[in-house]
Motif scaffolding. Structure first.
Motif, PDB file in Angstrom:
ATOM      1  N   THR B 173     -13.870   2.743 -21.247  1.00  0.00           N
ATOM      2  CA  THR B 173     -13.642   3.045 -19.835  1.00  0.00           C
ATOM      3  C   THR B 173     -12.536   2.182 -19.243  1.00  0.00           C
ATOM      4  OG1 THR B 173     -15.883   3.847 -19.567  1.00  0.00           O
ATOM      5  CG2 THR B 173     -14.823   3.057 -17.578  1.00  0.00           C
ATOM      6  N   ASP B 174     -12.276   1.035 -19.864  1.00  0.00           N
ATOM      7  CA  ASP B 174     -11.263   0.137 -19.328  1.00  0.00           C
ATOM      8  C   ASP B 174      -9.843   0.473 -19.763  1.00  0.00           C
ATOM      9  OD1 ASP B 174     -12.211  -0.416 -21.851  1.00  0.00           O
ATOM     10  OD2 ASP B 174     -11.800  -2.563 -21.747  1.00  0.00           O
ATOM     11  N   SER B 175      -9.707   1.335 -20.787  1.00  0.00           N
ATOM     12  CA  SER B 175      -8.346   1.589 -21.267  1.00  0.00           C
ATOM     13  C   SER B 175      -7.552   2.345 -20.206  1.00  0.00           C
ATOM     14  CB  SER B 175      -8.378   2.370 -22.583  1.00  0.00           C
ATOM     15  OG  SER B 175      -8.911   3.643 -22.376  1.00  0.00           O
ATOM     16  N   GLY B 176      -6.347   1.904 -20.010  1.00  0.00           N
ATOM     17  CA  GLY B 176      -5.461   2.556 -19.048  1.00  0.00           C
ATOM     18  C   GLY B 176      -5.748   2.217 -17.591  1.00  0.00           C
ATOM     19  N   LEU B 177      -6.577   1.202 -17.351  1.00  0.00           N
ATOM     20  CA  LEU B 177      -6.876   0.847 -15.965  1.00  0.00           C
ATOM     21  C   LEU B 177      -6.131  -0.409 -15.545  1.00  0.00           C
ATOM     22  CD1 LEU B 177     -10.708   1.352 -15.402  1.00  0.00           C
ATOM     23  CD2 LEU B 177      -8.812   2.925 -15.065  1.00  0.00           C
ATOM     24  N   ASP B 178      -5.582  -0.396 -14.328  1.00  0.00           N
ATOM     25  CA  ASP B 178      -5.032  -1.637 -13.813  1.00  0.00           C
ATOM     26  C   ASP B 178      -6.204  -2.469 -13.279  1.00  0.00           C
ATOM     27  OD1 ASP B 178      -5.659  -1.027 -11.107  1.00  0.00           O
ATOM     28  OD2 ASP B 178      -3.865   0.236 -11.016  1.00  0.00           O
ATOM     29  N   ILE B 179      -5.923  -3.687 -12.883  1.00  0.00           N
ATOM     30  CA  ILE B 179      -7.002  -4.628 -12.601  1.00  0.00           C
ATOM     31  C   ILE B 179      -7.840  -4.195 -11.390  1.00  0.00           C
ATOM     32  CG2 ILE B 179      -5.700  -6.286 -11.191  1.00  0.00           C
ATOM     33  CD1 ILE B 179      -8.011  -7.199 -14.111  1.00  0.00           C
ATOM     34  N   ASP B 180      -7.179  -3.559 -10.400  1.00  0.00           N
ATOM     35  CA  ASP B 180      -7.937  -3.113  -9.225  1.00  0.00           C
ATOM     36  C   ASP B 180      -8.906  -1.987  -9.580  1.00  0.00           C
ATOM     37  OD1 ASP B 180      -6.908  -4.896  -7.434  1.00  0.00           O
ATOM     38  OD2 ASP B 180      -5.179  -3.608  -6.951  1.00  0.00           O
ATOM     39  N   ALA B 181      -8.388  -1.028 -10.355  1.00  0.00           N
ATOM     40  CA  ALA B 181      -9.226   0.108 -10.756  1.00  0.00           C
ATOM     41  C   ALA B 181     -10.379  -0.399 -11.621  1.00  0.00           C
ATOM     42  CB  ALA B 181      -8.393   1.131 -11.512  1.00  0.00           C
TER      43      ALA B 181
END
Lengths: 436, 252
Positions: B173-181
Motif C-alpha cells: 500500500t505504501d508503494s508510490g505514495l509521497d509522505i503526506d499520502a
C-alpha cells in the motif's frame, strides 16, 4: 422471391408513376432493372461476405403492395406504450404492417413537417422529386428494391433556423399473421441552422419471421444539427435490412446512434457524406446479442472536403452462438486536408461459440490529416473481475458490471434523459444486471 | 483468527512459488510481511484472497478454524477478508459510489440483510471520506480511472473503511505514495484498528511501519517465512538489507 418482387413492380409501375411523376418514375425504373440484373446478394459478394440472407430468403412472405390499404388491426395506444418513451412529449409517426396509422400517430405541419411520404406525393410532388432517392447512392440490391417499390415512410422537414420543439419518434410495428416483407423509406431534411432529434424503431409484435427493408435519406444543411437514434431490439425471428444515408453540408453536426440488441438478422449500412467543410459526424454503435442472432454493421464515412471531423465508436458484446460483423470504412479524399477521423471497434466474446468479424479500413489520399483506427476482440479482463469479486461482488454481477462499463461509452451521444433511461434499462436487461 | 498452515502454491504451469508458509494472526494484531522482490509476498496475498490463477498444492488457510480454500473470492470477502491491491484496477464507467454500494450490499445480502438505506449509505460514505481527507466529488468519479497513485491507494483504504473487514491485507500500500499520502493512509488504517480485527501489511520498506506499528514482523524469502520478530526486525532490515538473512539461510 426475386420474380414475385419483379411482378409486384410491374403490376404497380403505372400507378406509382402516376403518383410520383416522371423524374421519380425513371429512378424507380432504373432501380428495378438493376435489381433484376443483380439478384439478391450472396456471401460471394465482398459486401455480404459474413452475412447470409439464405434463411431470410427461404421464408414465404406476403409482400406489402405499394398501395396497401389500412390493415385491420386491433392495436390500441396502450398496447404499444411500452415501446414509446415514457413521459416524453414527442411527435409520433406510426406504421402498422407497412401502412400509416393516423390513429396511433401525432404529426404536425406547424413550424415543421412531421408526416408521411404516402400523403406527400400528392401535396408536395416537387419537393419529393428533389428529395426522393437523392442520396441513396449504393449499388446494392436491397437499396435498389426499396427505391423501386417504397412509397411510404416518415417524412421530416425542419425549415431554416427552426429547432424542432419536440423529438420525433418513428415506429414500424408488424402484427401480420403471416410473415410480411415491407419496403419503407424515411426522408429527413434539416434546413440550414435547424435542429432536430429523431428516434426510429422497428418492432414485430408476434413471433413471425417478418422482414423489413428500410432506407433512410437524411440531408443536413449548413449549420444544421441532427441527432438520430436507431433502437433495434426486435423479436428473434425478425429480419431488418437498413440503409441510412447522411449528407452533411458545412458546419453541420450529425449523430447517429445505433443500438442493435435483438432480431434474427440485422444489417445496417450507414453512409456519411461530408460535403461541406467543418462538418462533424458521430457514429456510435452498441450491439448486445445472444442466441443465434446476427448483426452486421457496415459503415462508410466519406471525407470529401477539408476540415471535417468524424468520430466513430462501435462496441459489441456477443453471447451464445451470436455473430457480429463490423466493416467500417473511412475515405479521405485528396482534397480533404486537415481531416480528423477516429474509428474504434471493441468487442467482447462471452464464449467460444460467439463470433465477430471485424474489418476497420482507412483509405487516406490526403497528406495533412489526423486519422486513427483500431479494433479489439477479447474476453472480460481477469484482473478487473478478481478486483470486483475480492470486494464481495458475486461473479455474475461482477461480469455484468464490467460489461455495463464496457457498453456505457455508447451512451455518450444520447442526450434525452427519457431515451437514456430507456437504453440503460435495455442494456441492463440484455446483460442481465440488477445493479443500478 | 487467520491460520496459514504449511501453504504451498504456484502457477498452473507447475511453477512453485509458496513453499510452506506458516502464519498465525490473532484478533487485534498487526503483522508485517517483508521480503525482497520475487519472494512470494504478492502471491501470498492473492492466494489468501482467492485468486484462481494460482493453484494451491498443499497446506491450508483457515479463518476462525474453517478452511477458505474452497471458497470463491466473493465468499472470502463476505467472511471478512479484504485485500488492498498493489495495483487497483481502473474500471471506466463504474462510479466509486456505485461500486461501493454494490460491494456493500453484496456483503449484506450474504448476511441475509437487505440493501442499506440510501441516506445511511451516503452518511457512512461521507464519514469515511473525511477520515481519509478525500473530497466527496470522488464518489462520482469512475473507479480508479485517471486517479493518481495516492488517490488509488486512498480509495483502497476508503473501501476497507466501508466494508469493515475482519482481516485486512495491505499489499504494498505504501508503494508510490509521497509522505503526506502515506501519513493519511496510515491514519486511516490505524483508525480502523480494533481488538476484533487484524491487519497484515505487506511491504518492501520499513517506512510504512513507522506509521502502522506492527506487533510482529516476518521475512519472506523464496516462498518461506525464514525469520520472525518484533518491529525491531524491520529496523534491522532497513539498515542491513536482506543479504544477511539470505546468508543465514543459505546453509539450510
Amino acid at each position: 422471391m426475386h420474380n414475385t418482387l419483379l411482378n409486384l413492380y410491374a403490376e404497380h409501375e403505372a400507378d406509382l408513376a402516376r403518383e410520383s411523376g416522371d423524374a421519380v418514375a425513371s429512378k424507380r425504373r432504373t432501380a428495378i432493372d438493376r435489381f433484376e440484373a443483380l439478384g439478391f446478394p450472396t456471401k460471394k459478394w465482398e459486401s455480404w461476405k459474413y452475412t447470409s440472407l439464405k434463411s431470410t430468403l427461404a421464408t414465404e412472405y406476403t409482400t406489402v403492395p405499394p398501395f396497401a390499404s389500412a390493415s385491420q388491426h386491433a392495436l390500441e395506444f396502450k398496447d404499444l406504450e411500452s415501446y414509446f418513451l415514457d413521459e416524453l412529449d414527442a411527435y409520433r409517426v406510426v406504421f402498422v404492417n407497412g401502412v400509416y396509422s393516423s390513429w396511433l400517430s401525432s404529426t404536425t405541419h406547424q413550424g415543421l413537417d412531421v408526416c408521411t411520404l404516402g400523403s406527400s406525393w400528392r401535396k408536395s410532388p416537387d419537393w419529393l422529386a428533389e428529395n426522393f432517392a437523392a442520396l441513396d447512392e449504393l449499388d446494392e440490391p436491397l437499396v435498389l428494391l426499396n427505391r423501386a417499390l417504397a412509397r411510404e415512410g416518415a417524412l421530416v422537414h425542419v425549415p431554416k433556423n427552426t429547432a424542432a420543439d419536440k423529438p420525433i419518434q418513428i415506429f414500424y410495428f408488424t402484427t401480420a399473421d403471416e410473415p410480411l416483407f415491407s419496403q419503407v423509406r424515411n426522408i429527413v431534411v434539416v434546413e440550414s441552422g435547424a435542429r432536430v432529434e429523431i428516434i426510429e424503431r422497428h418492432q414485430a409484435l408476434n413471433g413471425k419471421a417478418h422482414w423489413t427493408n428500410a432506407v433512410t435519406e437524411i440531408r443536413v444543411a449548413p449549420n444544421a444539427h441532427l441527432r438520430y437514434t436507431k433502437l433495434q431490439n426486435d423479436v428473434s425471428t425478425a429480419t431488418l435490412t437498413d440503409a441510412t444515408f447522411v449528407h452533411q453540408a458545412a458546419d453541420s453536426t450529425a449523430v447517429v446512434n445505433t443500438f442493435s440488441c435483438g432480431g434474427k438478422l440485422t444489417r445496417n449500412d450507414l453512409r456519411f457524406h461530408l460535403a461541406g467543410s467543418n462538418a462533424e459526424a458521430h457514429l456510435h454503435g452498441l450491439t448486445l446479442i445472444h442466441g443465434d442472432e446476427h448483426v452486421d454493421h457496415r459503415t462508410y464515412v466519406d471525407h470529401a472536403v477539408p476540415h471535417c471531423t468524424s468520430h466513430e465508436v462501435y462496441k459489441g458484446v456477443y453471447d451464445g452462438r451470436s455473430h457480429g460483423v463490423f466493416n467500417g470504412q473511412i475515405m479521405v479524399r485528396p482534397q480533404a486536408q486537415k481531416t480528423l477521423a477516429y474509428q474504434q471497434n471493441d468487442n467482447l466474446l462471452l464464449n467460444d461459440r460467439a463470433q465477430i468479424d471485424t474489418k476497420p479500413q482507412l483509405e487516406i489520399f490526403a497528406d495533412d490529416v489526423k486519422c486513427s483506427h483500431g479494433c479489439t476482440v477479447g474476453q472480460l479482463d481477469a484482473d478487473a473481475l478478481f478486483y470486483l469479486r475480492a470486494r464481495g461482488i458475486p461473479e455474475t454481477e461482477a461480469r455484468a458490471l464490467l460489461m455495463l462499463a464496457f457498453a456505457n461509452d455508447a451512451l455518450a451521444q444520447v442526450e434525452l434523459p427519457a431515451l437514456e433511461r430507456k437504453l440503460h434499462a435495455l442494456i441492463h436487461k440484455k446483460l442481465r444486471v440488477s445493479v443500478s | 483468527m487467520l491460520s496459514i498452515q504449511n501453504l504451498q502454491a504456484g502457477l498452473a504451469d507447475g511453477t512453485s512459488i509458496l513453499k510452506g508458509i506458516n502464519l498465525e494472526v490473532k484478533p487485534g494484531e498487526v503483522h508485517a510481511i517483508m521480503g525482497p522482490n520475487g519472494s512470494g509476498k504478492s502471491t501470498l496475498s492473492s492466494v489468501v484472497a482467492g485468486r484462481e490463477e494460482y493453484e494451491v498444492t498443499g497446506g491450508d488457510v483457515l479463518l476462525d478454524g474453517e478452511s477458505l480454500l474452497d471458497c470463491s473470492p466473493e465468499e472470502r470477502a463476505h467472511k471478512g477478508i479484504f485485500l488492498s491491491f498493489q495495483y487497483p484496477v481502473e474500471i471506466p464507467g463504474v462510479s466509486v459510489s456505485n461500486f461501493i454500494k454494490t460491494a456493500l450490499n453484496s456483503h449484506r445480502a450474504a448476511r441475509g440483510e437487505g440493501p442499506l438505506e440510501a441516506a445511511l449509505l451516503l452518511k457512512k460514505m461521507r464519514e469515511k471520506l473525511e477520515l481519509l481527507e478525500m473530497d466527496k466529488s470522488f464518489l462520482s468519479r469512475s473507479l480508479n480511472e485517471g486517479f493518481s497513485g495516492g488517490e488509488k491507494k486512498r480509495n483502497e483504504i476508503f473501501q476497507m473503511a466501508m466494508l469493515e473487514p475482519r482481516l485486512a491485507i495491505l499489499d504494498e500500500t505504501d508503494s508510490g505514495l509521497d509522505i503526506d499520502a502515506l501519513r493519511i493512509v496510515a491514519q486511516g488504517v490505524n483508525a480502523l484498528k480494533s481488538p476484533t480485527n487484524a491487519v497484515v501489511v505487506i511491504t518492501h520498506y520499513q517506512r510504512l511501519l513507522e506509521y502502522i506499528v506492527p506487533d510482529f514482523v516476518h521475512v519472506l524469502l523464496h516462498g518461506k517465512i525464514v525469520k520472525s520478530g518484533t518491529k525491531d526486525l524491520a529496523l534491522e532490515l532497513e539498515e542491513r538489507g536482506y543479504d544477511w538473512i539470505k546468508k543465514e539461510n543459505a546453509g539450510k
